[in-house]
Scaffold this motif. Structure first.
Motif, PDB file in Angstrom:
ATOM      1  N   UNK A 174       0.841  -1.190   0.000  1.00  0.00           N
ATOM      2  CA  UNK A 174       0.000   0.000   0.000  1.00  0.00           C
ATOM      3  C   UNK A 174       0.882   1.248   0.000  1.00  0.00           C
ATOM      4  N   UNK A 175       0.603   2.147  -0.912  1.00  0.00           N
ATOM      5  CA  UNK A 175       1.279   3.433  -0.978  1.00  0.00           C
ATOM      6  C   UNK A 175       0.217   4.529  -1.073  1.00  0.00           C
ATOM      7  N   UNK A 176       0.644   5.757  -0.950  1.00  0.00           N
ATOM      8  CA  UNK A 176      -0.269   6.880  -1.131  1.00  0.00           C
ATOM      9  C   UNK A 176      -0.547   7.090  -2.616  1.00  0.00           C
ATOM     10  N   UNK A 177      -1.779   7.435  -2.952  1.00  0.00           N
ATOM     11  CA  UNK A 177      -2.187   7.794  -4.310  1.00  0.00           C
ATOM     12  C   UNK A 177      -1.794   6.716  -5.325  1.00  0.00           C
ATOM     13  N   UNK A 178      -2.589   5.657  -5.372  1.00  0.00           N
ATOM     14  CA  UNK A 178      -2.298   4.526  -6.255  1.00  0.00           C
ATOM     15  C   UNK A 178      -3.208   4.500  -7.472  1.00  0.00           C
ATOM     16  N   UNK A 179      -3.753   5.661  -7.855  1.00  0.00           N
ATOM     17  CA  UNK A 179      -4.669   5.728  -8.998  1.00  0.00           C
ATOM     18  C   UNK A 179      -3.993   5.255 -10.281  1.00  0.00           C
ATOM     19  N   UNK A 180      -2.739   5.680 -10.500  1.00  0.00           N
ATOM     20  CA  UNK A 180      -2.045   5.269 -11.724  1.00  0.00           C
ATOM     21  C   UNK A 180      -1.796   3.764 -11.731  1.00  0.00           C
ATOM     22  N   UNK A 181      -1.468   3.205 -10.567  1.00  0.00           N
ATOM     23  CA  UNK A 181      -1.281   1.756 -10.498  1.00  0.00           C
ATOM     24  C   UNK A 181      -2.579   1.028 -10.821  1.00  0.00           C
ATOM     25  N   UNK A 182      -3.688   1.496 -10.293  1.00  0.00           N
ATOM     26  CA  UNK A 182      -4.965   0.834 -10.561  1.00  0.00           C
ATOM     27  C   UNK A 182      -5.294   0.867 -12.049  1.00  0.00           C
ATOM     28  N   UNK A 183      -4.960   1.951 -12.708  1.00  0.00           N
ATOM     29  CA  UNK A 183      -5.154   2.020 -14.160  1.00  0.00           C
ATOM     30  C   UNK A 183      -4.294   0.979 -14.867  1.00  0.00           C
ATOM     31  N   UNK A 184      -3.033   0.848 -14.428  1.00  0.00           N
ATOM     32  CA  UNK A 184      -2.146  -0.147 -15.027  1.00  0.00           C
ATOM     33  C   UNK A 184      -2.628  -1.562 -14.749  1.00  0.00           C
ATOM     34  N   UNK A 185      -3.128  -1.796 -13.542  1.00  0.00           N
ATOM     35  CA  UNK A 185      -3.644  -3.125 -13.203  1.00  0.00           C
ATOM     36  C   UNK A 185      -4.854  -3.465 -14.057  1.00  0.00           C
ATOM     37  N   UNK A 186      -5.760  -2.521 -14.228  1.00  0.00           N
ATOM     38  CA  UNK A 186      -6.932  -2.776 -15.063  1.00  0.00           C
ATOM     39  C   UNK A 186      -6.510  -3.189 -16.473  1.00  0.00           C
ATOM     40  N   UNK A 187      -5.521  -2.497 -17.003  1.00  0.00           N
ATOM     41  CA  UNK A 187      -5.045  -2.822 -18.349  1.00  0.00           C
ATOM     42  C   UNK A 187      -4.354  -4.179 -18.410  1.00  0.00           C
ATOM     43  N   UNK A 188      -3.782  -4.614 -17.281  1.00  0.00           N
ATOM     44  CA  UNK A 188      -3.030  -5.878 -17.250  1.00  0.00           C
ATOM     45  C   UNK A 188      -3.919  -7.100 -17.043  1.00  0.00           C
ATOM     46  N   UNK A 189      -5.142  -6.895 -16.570  1.00  0.00           N
ATOM     47  CA  UNK A 189      -6.022  -8.035 -16.295  1.00  0.00           C
ATOM     48  C   UNK A 189      -6.482  -8.692 -17.594  1.00  0.00           C
ATOM     49  N   UNK A 190      -6.551 -10.008 -17.630  1.00  0.00           N
ATOM     50  CA  UNK A 190      -6.928 -10.703 -18.873  1.00  0.00           C
ATOM     51  C   UNK A 190      -8.259 -10.252 -19.441  1.00  0.00           C
ATOM     52  N   UNK A 191      -9.268 -10.049 -18.607  1.00  0.00           N
ATOM     53  CA  UNK A 191     -10.594  -9.672 -19.108  1.00  0.00           C
ATOM     54  C   UNK A 191     -10.543  -8.342 -19.826  1.00  0.00           C
ATOM     55  N   UNK A 192      -9.788  -7.396 -19.274  1.00  0.00           N
ATOM     56  CA  UNK A 192      -9.716  -6.071 -19.892  1.00  0.00           C
ATOM     57  C   UNK A 192      -8.843  -6.085 -21.129  1.00  0.00           C
ATOM     58  N   UNK A 193      -7.837  -6.934 -21.148  1.00  0.00           N
ATOM     59  CA  UNK A 193      -7.012  -7.062 -22.357  1.00  0.00           C
ATOM     60  C   UNK A 193      -7.856  -7.637 -23.486  1.00  0.00           C
ATOM     61  N   UNK A 194      -8.680  -8.658 -23.130  1.00  0.00           N
ATOM     62  CA  UNK A 194      -9.525  -9.256 -24.154  1.00  0.00           C
ATOM     63  C   UNK A 194     -10.555  -8.283 -24.708  1.00  0.00           C
ATOM     64  N   UNK A 195     -11.026  -7.381 -23.825  1.00  0.00           N
ATOM     65  CA  UNK A 195     -12.026  -6.423 -24.258  1.00  0.00           C
ATOM     66  C   UNK A 195     -11.461  -5.418 -25.260  1.00  0.00           C
ATOM     67  N   UNK A 196     -10.142  -5.245 -25.231  1.00  0.00           N
ATOM     68  CA  UNK A 196      -9.533  -4.258 -26.125  1.00  0.00           C
ATOM     69  C   UNK A 196      -9.210  -4.846 -27.491  1.00  0.00           C
ATOM     70  N   UNK A 197      -9.190  -6.200 -27.597  1.00  0.00           N
ATOM     71  CA  UNK A 197      -8.730  -6.813 -28.855  1.00  0.00           C
ATOM     72  C   UNK A 197      -9.880  -7.258 -29.712  1.00  0.00           C
TER      73      UNK A 197
END
Length: 344
Positions: A321-344
């Motif tokens: 846990x760190x302060x202000x992890x909004x950018x990490x959450x965006x990166x995690x969303x992009x890294x998840x298989x379901x979201x990757x599949x949704x982009x292709x």
């Protein structure tokens, strides 16, 4: 298997990566602590003396100096316990920090594992531990699950003829330090504490053991001479003063707020979070966990793989846990298989 048990968060970090793999909150010690460490350097020609540190730690917990053994980080305590004790049945409650099992096996002790199930939120019940276990290791809060076990359950595990070792390395990062056993001398109970997580001094190695005097003496008998350096002893005194404890409490409250924000973000994207996290790290379960970890590394973030913890598999990841992890959450969303599949 032994190599896997020796995999730790620092193995994940690398140049250019945001470190969410190591559970050390501060990137560097605070200025007041750095100043005290600098001031002690002129005395390095003398051998270390930990008597002041023992008194300071004892006062911090309302105990006697004979109850305290300063150590070169809390991890040294695992080796001392494995060397000093001769258990018939040693039990390690997993998933948890793996060094207790490593130390026991290195000392020639067979290890019985108690694996807490994910379906129960990795929560401990006294009945999970075999009645014939005479040495038991439990983390509280547990690394990597972030679960905080009730003190009443731990007390139930402290049965006659058994030594119960409670690793409280992260408890000062939980507001109010609830469920701690550190402030009371209990028969057969050993509590381990670390100063490295809260104060950003992992490289200094500063921790301690709390227990009954007879057991403390057994551990001291197998501890290498002068294993605790002068700077580490100075840090132990400095970090147990009232002002430092007040700052640690404020840091814990800030970490709790950061944890709440992170959990909200994870749950908003449907990520499974293990149990009820209380420490400044979170265990999550995602499909293709090792693939997600690799994609996060490519995006500039290091997280902790958890398939090296007994009881966990490749889909589990630990996030500091760190302060202000909004950018990490965006990166995690992009890294998840379901979201990757949704982009292709």
């Amino acid at each position: 298997m032994h190599e896997q048990l020796r995999w730790h968060g620092d193995s994940e970090v690398g140049e250019g990566l945001v470190d969410l793999a190591v559970n050390v909150r501060l990137p560097e010690p605070p200025e007041w602590l750095r100043r005290e460490l600098r001031d002690c350097l002129d005395g390095l020609a003398a051998y270390p003396d930990v008597r002041r540190a023992r008194r300071a730690i004892a006062a911090r917990h309302g105990r006697e100096p004979d109850d305290v053994l300063p150590t070169a980080g809390a991890a040294e305590a695992f080796t001392l316990l494995a060397s000093a004790l001769r258990p018939r049945t040693a039990v390690v409650v997993h998933p948890q920090f793996t060094e207790p099992e490593v130390a026991l096996r290195a000392a020639g002790h067979p290890v019985r594992r108690v694996l807490l199930p994910a379906r129960d939120g990795f929560e401990l019940s006294a009945g999970a531990v075999p009645s014939d276990a005479d040495l038991v290791f439990v983390g509280n809060p547990t690394n990597p699950t972030s679960v905080l076990h009730p003190a009443r359950v731990l007390r139930q595990l402290a049965t006659p003829g058994r030594i119960l070792v409670v690793d409280e390395a992260f408890l000062d990062a939980v507001p109010g330090e609830p469920e701690s056993l550190a402030d009371t001398r209990l028969p057969g109970v050993v509590v381990l504490r670390s100063l490295t997580k809260t104060w950003g001094i992992a490289g200094l190695r500063a921790g301690y053991v709390l227990g009954e005097p007879e057991l403390i003496e057994r551990l001291r008998a197998v501890q290498p001479p002068w294993s605790v350096s002068t700077p580490a002893a100075v840090a132990m005194v400095a970090c147990t003063r009232t002002e430092a404890l007040e700052q640690a409490a404020a840091n814990a409250r800030a970490a709790r707020a950061d944890l709440t924000d992170l959990l909200a973000g994870l749950r908003a994207m449907g990520v499974q979070v293990a149990g009820t996290p209380r420490a400044p790290f979170v265990l999550i379960r995602v499909p293709d966990g090792l693939g997600v970890r690799s994609r996060l590394r490519a995006a500039g973030y290091a997280v902790r793989r958890c398939d090296t913890f007994p009881g966990l598999g490749a889909d589990w990841l630990r996030i500091a846990v760190r302060a202000d992890m909004a950018d990490f959450l965006t990166a995690l969303r992009a890294a998840l298989p379901a979201h990757r599949g949704a982009r292709t």
